[in-house]
Design a protein around this motif. Structure first.
Motif, PDB file in Angstrom:
ATOM      1  N   THR A  14       0.839  -1.195   0.000  1.00 42.96           N
ATOM      2  CA  THR A  14       0.000   0.000   0.000  1.00 42.96           C
ATOM      3  C   THR A  14       0.879   1.252   0.000  1.00 42.96           C
ATOM      4  O   THR A  14       0.628   2.221  -0.718  1.00 42.96           O
ATOM      5  CB  THR A  14      -0.911  -0.001   1.252  1.00 42.96           C
ATOM      6  N   LEU A  15       1.929   1.188   0.820  1.00 41.00           N
ATOM      7  CA  LEU A  15       2.858   2.313   0.908  1.00 41.00           C
ATOM      8  C   LEU A  15       3.509   2.584  -0.451  1.00 41.00           C
ATOM      9  O   LEU A  15       3.552   3.718  -0.936  1.00 41.00           O
ATOM     10  CB  LEU A  15       3.931   1.932   1.946  1.00 41.00           C
ATOM     11  N   CYS A  16       4.009   1.522  -1.085  1.00 40.52           N
ATOM     12  CA  CYS A  16       4.675   1.685  -2.387  1.00 40.52           C
ATOM     13  C   CYS A  16       3.695   2.187  -3.443  1.00 40.52           C
ATOM     14  O   CYS A  16       4.065   2.912  -4.353  1.00 40.52           O
ATOM     15  CB  CYS A  16       5.291   0.361  -2.854  1.00 40.52           C
ATOM     16  N   ASP A  17       2.417   1.780  -3.323  1.00 41.32           N
ATOM     17  CA  ASP A  17       1.434   2.264  -4.290  1.00 41.32           C
ATOM     18  C   ASP A  17       1.290   3.782  -4.184  1.00 41.32           C
ATOM     19  O   ASP A  17       1.124   4.471  -5.175  1.00 41.32           O
ATOM     20  CB  ASP A  17       0.075   1.591  -4.055  1.00 41.32           C
ATOM     21  N   ALA A  18       1.402   4.285  -2.939  1.00 40.25           N
ATOM     22  CA  ALA A  18       1.192   5.720  -2.720  1.00 40.25           C
ATOM     23  C   ALA A  18       2.428   6.558  -3.032  1.00 40.25           C
ATOM     24  O   ALA A  18       2.313   7.747  -3.334  1.00 40.25           O
ATOM     25  CB  ALA A  18       0.775   5.952  -1.266  1.00 40.25           C
ATOM     26  N   GLU A  65       5.264   9.414  10.775  1.00 42.05           N
ATOM     27  CA  GLU A  65       3.990  10.121  10.599  1.00 42.05           C
ATOM     28  C   GLU A  65       3.480   9.949   9.173  1.00 42.05           C
ATOM     29  O   GLU A  65       2.295   9.742   8.938  1.00 42.05           O
ATOM     30  CB  GLU A  65       4.170  11.614  10.911  1.00 42.05           C
ATOM     31  N   LYS A  66       4.420  10.014   8.223  1.00 42.80           N
ATOM     32  CA  LYS A  66       4.019   9.871   6.817  1.00 42.80           C
ATOM     33  C   LYS A  66       3.480   8.455   6.557  1.00 42.80           C
ATOM     34  O   LYS A  66       2.475   8.287   5.863  1.00 42.80           O
ATOM     35  CB  LYS A  66       5.217  10.183   5.905  1.00 42.80           C
ATOM     36  N   VAL A  67       4.153   7.455   7.140  1.00 41.42           N
ATOM     37  CA  VAL A  67       3.679   6.070   6.975  1.00 41.42           C
ATOM     38  C   VAL A  67       2.266   5.940   7.538  1.00 41.42           C
ATOM     39  O   VAL A  67       1.360   5.402   6.881  1.00 41.42           O
ATOM     40  CB  VAL A  67       4.625   5.079   7.698  1.00 41.42           C
ATOM     41  N   LYS A  68       2.064   6.460   8.745  1.00 42.70           N
ATOM     42  CA  LYS A  68       0.741   6.356   9.400  1.00 42.70           C
ATOM     43  C   LYS A  68      -0.340   6.990   8.540  1.00 42.70           C
ATOM     44  O   LYS A  68      -1.419   6.433   8.362  1.00 42.70           O
ATOM     45  CB  LYS A  68       0.770   7.071  10.755  1.00 42.70           C
ATOM     46  N   LYS A  69      -0.020   8.175   8.016  1.00 49.24           N
ATOM     47  CA  LYS A  69      -0.995   8.912   7.213  1.00 49.24           C
ATOM     48  C   LYS A  69      -1.349   8.129   5.943  1.00 49.24           C
ATOM     49  O   LYS A  69      -2.528   7.971   5.612  1.00 49.24           O
ATOM     50  CB  LYS A  69      -0.398  10.279   6.863  1.00 49.24           C
ATOM     51  N   ILE A  70      -0.331   7.620   5.284  1.00 47.86           N
ATOM     52  CA  ILE A  70      -0.592   6.876   4.041  1.00 47.86           C
ATOM     53  C   ILE A  70      -1.427   5.633   4.336  1.00 47.86           C
ATOM     54  O   ILE A  70      -2.427   5.361   3.672  1.00 47.86           O
ATOM     55  CB  ILE A  70       0.727   6.498   3.323  1.00 47.86           C
ATOM     56  N   LYS A 112      -6.203   4.430  -0.306  1.00 49.47           N
ATOM     57  CA  LYS A 112      -7.032   3.262  -0.643  1.00 49.47           C
ATOM     58  C   LYS A 112      -6.689   2.772  -2.046  1.00 49.47           C
ATOM     59  O   LYS A 112      -6.653   3.561  -2.986  1.00 49.47           O
ATOM     60  CB  LYS A 112      -8.517   3.636  -0.591  1.00 49.47           C
ATOM     61  N   VAL A 113      -6.441   1.481  -2.155  1.00 43.62           N
ATOM     62  CA  VAL A 113      -6.145   0.898  -3.466  1.00 43.62           C
ATOM     63  C   VAL A 113      -7.321   0.011  -3.851  1.00 43.62           C
ATOM     64  O   VAL A 113      -7.718  -0.851  -3.067  1.00 43.62           O
ATOM     65  CB  VAL A 113      -4.858   0.045  -3.402  1.00 43.62           C
TER      66      VAL A 113
END
Lengths: 489, 210
Positions: free
Chosen positions: A128-132, A448-453, A458-459
């Motif tokens: 999910t992280l890499c998608d964002a 914080e960035k990880v948490k937010k993403i 949503k994928v």
């Protein structure tokens, strides 16, 4: 705007003469020493095409003309298509693309900080992280779902990846014929059928050759199956200078080149015109610790030379970066930066390896977003500069005149977006403002960035009927034991 | 006699791979007890080399050259040991890389380090099926069965070996290792020992036989 990293600057390590010498040297090795080919199918194929085979040593000496012929049949532009076409990564020798590292087996738990075996949940989160993330262009399942039944871990990895990113998915787990068939079937299902998949392959397989000069039977049998099925391949060589390759970088490039070219020969003999990417990830063995020196300057130089060899043959390159740091921080950043900047400056088409620490073993979600930022900075560095009316801005300079400023100019706003790198983690505020908000480290900001993403991104999942097919393939492939029969007499 | 055994020890410490076999022949010709030469010459020499590597004073190629020198001398001295006598070892280790995995360098380093530290090592090679590990464990009755896997796809095979081994030969201890393997994973599959690197494997092996 095109997808990937635009390249305008390039440095060159090997001269044309060097490249010729490495090529001829490699042909010499392939003819004189040959390679070990464990697959009887591949040995038969090579024998029928004029190679000298030693059945006892399972080795093949490959004449130069077969290599030259294979190079002629190669593809120069390979599109790694994505579920969402806006993420299609076109490897056209003019753009660079980034891919996270893959198949670690360990993760540091984002909540508890405990270092433990990786799970399917870790894979879903990192996917999910890499998608964002904007600077990760192609996806490689970052960790293995080790909490799933052992015989189908790799199939769960692909299922989770296909459902949690719309980007192209490259895996490296097609190491037997059966694996190849199952992974291909899942790719076909996700693409909406074989015909659609062949037109737009949304998965690909990275295959490792074994240094020095060996091809595993399962890997090569699987590779031929992938080629027949229209699945793009990367043949990725990994000699370790001083251990499984000569201590000199160029010497190890020769060994690796021989491995990649011999795999290319087998693939093109079997399926002419198959999509094959030239892969190379050479990092020395650290002779004090016996750990592979990922993210070392030698690693970067070898990845750069690998790219130059690939382009010499007119093939797209896939080269590696990694880091030996144990936690996100200064060492990890130095290793990612060193490892990425050299090859990207040399024109790497696909670079894989950001995000995992302990030399491609351990997932830290914070590191994934820190590395994304590093790649963003490098992308700006290599974009290139040019002098034209718009960039010279003589009219604007004339208009502003002497002693005033450019803040209120439309030209400023316009070029801010394209010409100024806007970091998301690098903190350029004053010390005062930084202190007032708790003196956060980059790792804190990354968290914080990880948490937010993870909370917001949503994928869209695959359609239900496709997921039913994927689950059926996984269930049918499940085996309780698969350790094999005895070979001892 | 002492002088020539010291020379043998120094030949290992100085990595004299090409000439050490001649020295070993001289030792046999002079009637020196081959067991004394092995234990006070070779074993002491390789111990020094191993310690220097452990402290970071020398590099891996030097450790491997020391081990090669030791092997070359052993090939001459071992056949000269009178029947019925055996050199003292810390224990026997059967080692190999599991099926469908041909990554051998880590496993070879562990073999070298174990031999350097006084273990007798039987190396089954790479791509070794579970059945072969079990068969060899039954035949050779080692103190330790050591397994390696470099890939996440092959790593679970170590567990497939440990489960039946514990039923068939419960006295044989196990050590697992390889890039994706962790101590947590080792415990999960029921292994007695684990190591993340070659020197750790020696410590782990010593603990298991100690």
């Amino acid at each position: 705007m095109s997808y990937g990293i635009q390249r305008g600057i390039r440095f060159q390590i090997l001269s044309e003469e060097d490249l010729d010498r490495i090529h001829w040297g490699t042909l010499h090795i392939l003819e004189k020493v040959g390679v070990q080919v464990d697959s009887p199918t591949c040995r038969k194929l090579l024998k029928e095409n004029g190679c000298e085979i030693d059945e006892k040593a399972r080795s093949a000496k490959i004449p130069s003309h077969l290599v030259e012929e294979a190079i002629r049949k190669k593809k120069s532009t390979i599109t790694l298509a994505a579920r969402n076409p806006k993420y299609d990564a076109r490897l056209d020798l003019n753009h660079s693309h980034m891919c996270a590292n893959g198949n670690g087996a360990v993760a540091v738990d984002f909540e508890t900080g405990a270092r433990r075996n990786s799970t399917k949940k870790d894979l879903i989160d990192s996917t999910t992280l890499c998608d964002a993330l904007p600077n990760v262009h192609v996806h490689w399942p970052m960790v293995s779902s080790t909490d799933m039944p052992p015989s189908v871990v790799h199939l769960h990895d692909l299922e989770a990846s296909l459902n949690h990113t719309e980007k192209h998915v490259m895996y490296e787990t097609g190491v037997t014929l059966a694996d190849a068939k199952n992974l291909t079937a899942m790719g076909y299902a996700a693409a909406g059928g074989e015909k659609e998949y062949r037109r737009r392959p949304i998965t690909s397989c990275l295959q490792c050759t074994y240094a020095p000069l060996q091809h595993d039977a399962g890997v090569m049998d699987a590779s031929l199956e992938f080629a027949r099925s229209g699945v793009p391949l990367v043949f990725f060589c990994m000699p370790q200078p001083g251990a499984t390759g000569p201590a000199t970088m160029v010497g190890s490039v020769v060994v690796g080149n021989a491995e990649v070219l011999s795999a290319l020969v087998m693939t093109q003999l079997s399926t002419p015109g198959a999509a094959v990417i030239y892969g190379l990830g050479i990092a020395p063995l650290d002779m004090r610790t016996t750990v592979r020196a990922g993210g070392s300057p030698e690693h970067a130089i070898c990845s750069a030379m690998g790219t130059e060899m690939a382009h010499y043959y007119g093939m797209p390159s896939c080269v590696g970066v990694s880091g030996t740091a144990k936690e996100p921080g200064i060492q990890a950043a130095i290793e990612t930066y060193t490892g990425c900047v050299g090859p990207l400056l040399a024109g790497a088409d696909l670079m894989c390896g950001i995000g995992l620490l302990e030399d491609s073993s351990c997932l830290h979600l914070e590191q994934v977003v820190i590395d994304d930022e590093i790649v963003g900075a490098i992308a700006r560095l290599i974009r290139g500069e040019w002098a034209c009316d718009d960039t010279m801005a003589l009219d604007v300079i004339e208009k502003v005149g002497i002693g005033k400023n450019y803040l209120a100019q439309k030209h400023t706003m316009q070029y801010l977006k394209t010409d100024h790198f806007m970091p998301t983690l690098i903190d350029r505020r004053s010390e005062d403002n930084w202190s007032k908000t708790g003196k956060k480290s980059m790792k804190d900001t990354a968290r914080e960035k990880v948490k937010k993403i993870l909370a917001e991104h949503k994928v869209p999942a695959l359609p239900d009927d496709v997921n039913k097919q994927l689950v059926a393939i996984i269930e049918n492939s499940r085996k309780d034991l698969w350790g094999g029969e005895s070979k001892v007499q | 006699m002492e002088e020539i055994v010291t020379r043998l020890k120094n030949a290992v410490i100085n990595y004299e791979m090409e000439t050490i076999a001649d020295l070993a022949k001289q030792i046999v010709d002079q009637g020196v007890d081959p067991l004394v030469a092995i234990e006070q010459g070779l074993a002491e020499g390789i111990k020094t080399v191993g310690e220097r590597f452990g402290k970071g004073e020398i590099f891996l190629p030097e450790l491997v050259m020391g081990a090669e020198a030791m092997k070359a001398a052993l090939a001459v001295l071992e056949p000269a040991v009178p029947a019925g006598q055996h050199r003292a070892t810390l224990g026997k280790v059967v080692i190999g890389t599991v099926q469908d995995d041909i990554h051998e360098i880590g496993k070879n380093l562990v073999s070298t380090m174990l031999s350097s530290n006084g273990f007798e090592v039987v190396d089954l090679g790479v791509n070794v099926p579970a059945a072969d590990f079990l068969k060899k464990a039954g035949e050779l009755k080692p103190n330790i069965l050591a397994m390696s896997a470099l890939m996440t796809t092959t790593m679970p095979r170590m567990g497939e070996i440990i489960a039946p081994l514990k039923k068939e030969n419960p006295s044989v201890k196990t050590i697992v290792g390889g890039a994706p393997v962790t101590d947590v994973y080792a415990k999960e599959i029921g292994s007695d020992g684990y190591s993340g690197d070659a020197s750790g494997a020696v410590d782990s092996a010593k603990k298991l036989v100690g």
